[in-house]
Design an enzyme around this catalytic site. Structure first.
Site, PDB file in Angstrom:
ATOM      1  N   ILE A   1      -7.867   9.026   9.130  1.00  0.00           N
ATOM      2  CA  ILE A   1      -9.156   9.713   8.985  1.00  0.00           C
ATOM      3  C   ILE A   1     -10.267   8.751   9.383  1.00  0.00           C
ATOM      4  O   ILE A   1     -10.256   7.578   8.983  1.00  0.00           O
ATOM      5  CB  ILE A   1      -9.352  10.178   7.516  1.00  0.00           C
TER       6      ILE A   1
ATOM      7  N   TYR B   1       0.841  -1.213   0.000  1.00  0.00           N
ATOM      8  CA  TYR B   1       0.000   0.000   0.000  1.00  0.00           C
ATOM      9  C   TYR B   1       0.874   1.260   0.000  1.00  0.00           C
ATOM     10  O   TYR B   1       0.650   2.194  -0.775  1.00  0.00           O
ATOM     11  CB  TYR B   1      -0.907  -0.021   1.236  1.00  0.00           C
TER      12      TYR B   1
END
Ligand code: NAP
Length: 258
Positions: free
Chosen positions: A190, A157
């Site tokens: 987030i 990632y």
């Protein structure tokens, strides 16, 4: 509210939930015409219904942006519904955790298709239409993970999120000839539906590492995207904005209590 975003045609890939939904909501609140793009129709339509009920001009386009056919359908739909394309927010992405010892070739290729190829294809499909806009903008959602930080399970990632920035710096120069700006947002942690799924312990431990003492909201990323797409940001290109509550700043955990 930035008046410069009113009536702009904005595409948000991955706009059905998480950060993309926040981006879509903020642009809609500025009076933009927003196309939410994702594969899962039920989630996309529910998000659109919510944003329309709040007064937005928002439509849903089901598409897999990791495919050429999907992004062509996305661009054609935006032009048909909203009269062109002014802003592309290339946000769709995934972050499946997999330790390097278990990494397969398929897992590696899959995350690059979802996070990097989708960005490339989305931009390529929108480029002819962006060139016709008076103030064309591209905003990429990268991450602090990869470009700045690391976390076990996210080597693949992190590589995709850093790759986006390598692309950004040359693309900015090439696109400048058509007055198109391209910038990236690097979110910290987030509070999305996905992060909630990682459990309260992970969330509490992460919040404790953030100088501002809390996780970000999806709208925090939306506001950064809206700024980068606004007239006021017209001279900014090839740059990154980190939106992380200061998470990358401490030299060690002691910095938070010293
Ligand atoms: P999320 O809540 O899982 O949402 C991902 C969105 O992307 C969904 O709308 C999903 O819809 C869509 N999507 C995924 N693959 C797609 C494809 N092939 N075609 C079309 N749509 C696709 O994820 P998120 O946390 O909001 O992450 C959004 C972006 O922010 C990602 O690029 C991620 O790397 C980045 N980011 C997130 C965080 C964080 O704390 N959450 C931090 C840093 C960076 P479908 O599955 O229905 O297609």
């Amino acid at each position: 509210m930035s008046a410069s975003l009113k009536n702009k045609s904005v595409i948000v890939t991955g706009g059905s939930k998480g950060i993309g939904k926040g981006i879509a909501r903020v642009f809609a609140s500025h009076g933009a015409k927003v196309l939410v793009v994702a594969r899962t129709a039920a989630e996309g339509e529910a998000t659109v219904a919510e944003l329309v009920a709040a007064g937005g001009t928002v439509a849903f386009c089901p598409a897999d942006v990791a495919t050429r056919a999907g992004v062509e359908h996305m661009a054609t739909t935006a032009v048909a519904l909203h009269g062109g394309i002014d802003v592309l927010c290339a946000n769709a992405g995934a972050f499946p955790a997999l330790k390097f010892a278990d990494m397969t070739e398929d897992a590696w290729d899959g995350i690059f298709a979802t996070n990097v190829k989708s960005m490339f294809l989305s931009i390529q499909a929108c480029l002819p239409h962006l060139k016709k806009s008076a103030a064309p903008r591209i905003v990429i959602t990268s991450s602090i993970t990869g470009p700045i930080t690391g976390f076990p399970g996210w080597s693949h990632y992190g590589a995709t999120k850093a790759a986006q920035l390598g692309f950004l710096r040359t693309a900015a120069i090439e696109f400048a000839r058509d007055n198109i700006t391209i910038n990236a947002i690097l979110p910290g942690n987030i509070l999305t539906e996905g992060l909630v799924g990682m459990g309260p312990d992970y969330i509490a431990a992460t919040a404790a590492c953030v100088p501002l003492g809390k996780l970000g909201t999806v709208d925090d990323i939306g506001h950064a995207a809206a700024f980068l797409a606004s007239a006021e940001a017209g001279y900014i290109t090839g740059q990154t904005i980190t939106v992380d509550g200061g998470q990358i700043l401490p030299e060690s955990p002691a910095a938070l209590t010293a």
